[in-house]
Design a protein around this motif. Structure first.
Motif, PDB file in Angstrom:
ATOM      1  N   GLU A 185       1.003  -1.147   0.096  1.00 58.15           N
ATOM      2  CA  GLU A 185      -0.096   0.084  -0.028  1.00 58.15           C
ATOM      3  C   GLU A 185       0.942   1.301   0.022  1.00 58.15           C
ATOM      4  OE1 GLU A 185      -3.124  -0.112   3.090  1.00 58.15           O
ATOM      5  OE2 GLU A 185      -3.477  -2.093   2.532  1.00 58.15           O
ATOM      6  N   ARG A 186       0.941   1.956  -1.120  1.00 58.67           N
ATOM      7  CA  ARG A 186       1.567   3.263  -1.258  1.00 58.67           C
ATOM      8  C   ARG A 186       0.912   4.368  -0.465  1.00 58.67           C
ATOM      9  NH1 ARG A 186       2.523   4.587  -7.249  1.00 58.67           N
ATOM     10  NH2 ARG A 186       3.945   6.052  -6.330  1.00 58.67           N
ATOM     11  N   LEU A 187       1.580   5.389  -0.117  1.00 58.09           N
ATOM     12  CA  LEU A 187       1.075   6.410   0.483  1.00 58.09           C
ATOM     13  C   LEU A 187       0.588   7.725  -0.425  1.00 58.09           C
ATOM     14  CD1 LEU A 187       3.550   7.394   3.427  1.00 58.09           C
ATOM     15  CD2 LEU A 187       1.500   5.999   3.350  1.00 58.09           C
ATOM     16  N   MET A 188      -0.376   8.380  -0.190  1.00 55.89           N
ATOM     17  CA  MET A 188      -0.899   9.358  -0.954  1.00 55.89           C
ATOM     18  C   MET A 188      -0.940  10.708  -0.117  1.00 55.89           C
ATOM     19  SD  MET A 188      -3.977   7.990  -2.988  1.00 55.89           S
ATOM     20  CE  MET A 188      -3.715   8.835  -4.585  1.00 55.89           C
ATOM     21  N   VAL A 189      -0.672  12.014  -0.831  1.00 49.83           N
ATOM     22  CA  VAL A 189      -1.098  13.249  -0.214  1.00 49.83           C
ATOM     23  C   VAL A 189      -2.395  13.717  -0.803  1.00 49.83           C
ATOM     24  CG1 VAL A 189       1.330  13.806   0.560  1.00 49.83           C
ATOM     25  CG2 VAL A 189       0.545  14.145  -1.703  1.00 49.83           C
ATOM     26  N   THR A 190      -3.117  14.747   0.328  1.00 48.49           N
ATOM     27  CA  THR A 190      -4.396  15.076  -0.404  1.00 48.49           C
ATOM     28  C   THR A 190      -4.483  16.463   0.047  1.00 48.49           C
ATOM     29  OG1 THR A 190      -5.434  13.335   0.178  1.00 48.49           O
ATOM     30  CG2 THR A 190      -6.823  14.886  -0.053  1.00 48.49           C
ATOM     31  N   VAL A 191      -4.885  17.325  -0.940  1.00 49.42           N
ATOM     32  CA  VAL A 191      -5.204  18.748  -0.637  1.00 49.42           C
ATOM     33  C   VAL A 191      -6.757  19.001  -0.863  1.00 49.42           C
ATOM     34  CG1 VAL A 191      -4.598  21.176  -1.326  1.00 49.42           C
ATOM     35  CG2 VAL A 191      -2.754  19.602  -1.192  1.00 49.42           C
ATOM     36  N   TYR A 192      -7.334  19.652   0.153  1.00 46.01           N
ATOM     37  CA  TYR A 192      -8.745  19.767   0.066  1.00 46.01           C
ATOM     38  C   TYR A 192      -9.036  21.091  -0.686  1.00 46.01           C
ATOM     39  CZ  TYR A 192      -9.243  15.630   3.040  1.00 46.01           C
ATOM     40  OH  TYR A 192      -8.936  14.323   3.523  1.00 46.01           O
TER      41      TYR A 192
END
Ligand SMILES: [Zn+2]
Length: 82
Positions: free
Chosen positions: A28-35
């Protein structure tokens, strides 16, 4: 754009193909999120992109990159207008 030189020790021994993950979650790779709308209760408008990891083979410094920074920047710009 991946680094050709370590930001800490200036070595050119860069491993650009590492994956950063939790111990039990090897695949499982990591993700980044901007809302785009972080204050909303629903429909925050999250824009996700994968995290790419490069490691210095000399000193071990870890460099993290968002794969699609333009998409995150656009989400951030939308957030500032909201
Ligand atoms: Zn280094």
């Amino acid at each position: 754009m991946l680094p050709v030189q370590c930001a800490m020790c200036r070595s050119d021994k860069i491993i650009p193909t590492a994956t950063i993950h939790e111990m039990e979650k090897r695949y499982e790779r990591l993700m980044v999120t901007v809302y785009t709308n972080p204050k909303a209760v629903f429909a925050k408008g999250g824009v996700d992109t994968w995290v790419t990891c490069a490691i210095c083979g000399e000193c071990g410094h870890i460099m993290l990159y968002a794969e699609d920074p333009q998409a995150l920047w656009q989400a951030y710009q939308a957030q500032q207008k909201g």
